[in-house]
Design a protein around this motif. Sequence first.
Motif, PDB file in Angstrom:
ATOM      1  N   THR A   1       2.159  25.813  45.449  1.00 52.57           N
ATOM      2  CA  THR A   1       2.236  25.089  44.185  1.00 52.57           C
ATOM      3  C   THR A   1       1.332  23.864  44.261  1.00 52.57           C
ATOM      4  O   THR A   1       1.120  23.297  45.337  1.00 52.57           O
ATOM      5  CB  THR A   1       3.675  24.640  43.872  1.00 52.57           C
ATOM      6  N   SER A   2       0.805  23.450  43.107  1.00 53.44           N
ATOM      7  CA  SER A   2      -0.058  22.270  43.102  1.00 53.44           C
ATOM      8  C   SER A   2      -0.020  21.597  41.743  1.00 53.44           C
ATOM      9  O   SER A   2       0.357  22.209  40.739  1.00 53.44           O
ATOM     10  CB  SER A   2      -1.502  22.647  43.453  1.00 53.44           C
ATOM     11  N   ASP A   3      -0.431  20.336  41.733  1.00 57.65           N
ATOM     12  CA  ASP A   3      -0.546  19.618  40.469  1.00 57.65           C
ATOM     13  C   ASP A   3      -1.909  19.930  39.853  1.00 57.65           C
ATOM     14  O   ASP A   3      -2.700  20.714  40.386  1.00 57.65           O
ATOM     15  CB  ASP A   3      -0.334  18.120  40.669  1.00 57.65           C
TER      16      ASP A   3
ATOM     17  N   HIS B   1      -5.532  20.130  41.617  1.00 60.22           N
ATOM     18  CA  HIS B   1      -5.955  21.301  42.392  1.00 60.22           C
ATOM     19  C   HIS B   1      -6.007  22.572  41.542  1.00 60.22           C
ATOM     20  O   HIS B   1      -6.128  23.663  42.097  1.00 60.22           O
ATOM     21  CB  HIS B   1      -5.014  21.500  43.575  1.00 60.22           C
ATOM     22  N   THR B   2      -5.915  22.421  40.237  1.00 56.38           N
ATOM     23  CA  THR B   2      -6.074  23.585  39.364  1.00 56.38           C
ATOM     24  C   THR B   2      -7.569  23.832  39.194  1.00 56.38           C
ATOM     25  O   THR B   2      -8.181  23.505  38.174  1.00 56.38           O
ATOM     26  CB  THR B   2      -5.380  23.349  38.003  1.00 56.38           C
TER      27      THR B   2
ATOM     28  N   HIS C   1     -10.219  26.996  44.235  1.00 57.38           N
ATOM     29  CA  HIS C   1      -8.971  26.941  44.995  1.00 57.38           C
ATOM     30  C   HIS C   1      -8.165  28.229  44.793  1.00 57.38           C
ATOM     31  O   HIS C   1      -7.581  28.761  45.735  1.00 57.38           O
ATOM     32  CB  HIS C   1      -8.144  25.729  44.565  1.00 57.38           C
TER      33      HIS C   1
ATOM     34  N   TYR D   1      -0.072  31.615  43.740  1.00 54.72           N
ATOM     35  CA  TYR D   1      -0.110  30.216  43.328  1.00 54.72           C
ATOM     36  C   TYR D   1       0.649  29.999  42.025  1.00 54.72           C
ATOM     37  O   TYR D   1       0.834  30.904  41.217  1.00 54.72           O
ATOM     38  CB  TYR D   1      -1.564  29.736  43.164  1.00 54.72           C
TER      39      TYR D   1
ATOM     40  N   VAL E   1       0.151  26.761  39.343  1.00 57.30           N
ATOM     41  CA  VAL E   1      -0.587  25.514  39.155  1.00 57.30           C
ATOM     42  C   VAL E   1      -0.330  24.941  37.765  1.00 57.30           C
ATOM     43  O   VAL E   1      -0.229  25.672  36.776  1.00 57.30           O
ATOM     44  CB  VAL E   1      -2.102  25.709  39.363  1.00 57.30           C
TER      45      VAL E   1
ATOM     46  N   HIS F   1       8.217  21.485  43.430  1.00 59.75           N
ATOM     47  CA  HIS F   1       6.951  20.768  43.562  1.00 59.75           C
ATOM     48  C   HIS F   1       7.070  19.369  42.982  1.00 59.75           C
ATOM     49  O   HIS F   1       6.587  18.396  43.572  1.00 59.75           O
ATOM     50  CB  HIS F   1       5.825  21.527  42.857  1.00 59.75           C
TER      51      HIS F   1
ATOM     52  N   GLU G   1       6.379  15.621  44.520  1.00 57.52           N
ATOM     53  CA  GLU G   1       5.585  14.597  43.850  1.00 57.52           C
ATOM     54  C   GLU G   1       6.368  13.301  43.728  1.00 57.52           C
ATOM     55  O   GLU G   1       5.819  12.207  43.869  1.00 57.52           O
ATOM     56  CB  GLU G   1       5.162  15.092  42.457  1.00 57.52           C
TER      57      GLU G   1
END
Length: 206
Positions: A14-16, A19-20, A24, A35, A37, A136, A140
């Motif tokens: 998972t990412s904020d 990193h979308t 990636h 993923y 995102v 996620h 954060e």
Amino acid sequence: MLETIADLAGVVVTSDAMHTQREHADYLLGREAHYIVIVKGNQKKLRKQLRSLPWTEIPLQGRVRGAGHGRSEIRRIKVVTVNNLLFPGARRAVQIKRRRTDRKTGKTTVKTVYAVSSLTAEQVKPAQLATLIRGHWQIEALHHVRDTTFTEDASQLRTGNAPRVMATWRNLAIGALRPAGATNFATALRHNARNADRPLAMLGLK
């Protein structure tokens, strides 16, 4: 950092929004990972595509209530399979509406968050997607406390193991204060700093 992990097959990353990035996503797909995102303004075409989906026609697939930091929150999730999303390997679009009410002022705000995932409907249910995204956000929140209360980003420690050691100490402090009922970490730190016996008692050492 992910290069240090030998096997990513089947792992969900998972990412904020930072990193979308398409490269990636390609990297994760190339290592057989999945993923989820968050999509914001740095992916304008994708965000526009997500916002234009017929969300009003898509049934609600999950609702979670929560409370903390002086506010109550309701999170609603909708998930839909889309085959032409403008992002590598994306199979599903996610919409989460967060309705927050400040308990002191009574003010209510509604925020809509969009995400995309390479996970198919057969692999993960909407409720599981919501849990992964929420997990996620909790990470954060930890970083937010470390930065705002402990001014981690302003730290001058840059060499050797010092940054990692200090990060461990900050996490230890947060991990001790949170079960003790702390909601404002700055206030809790000042309270414990006034008497050396207080942190020892909190840790069960006195």
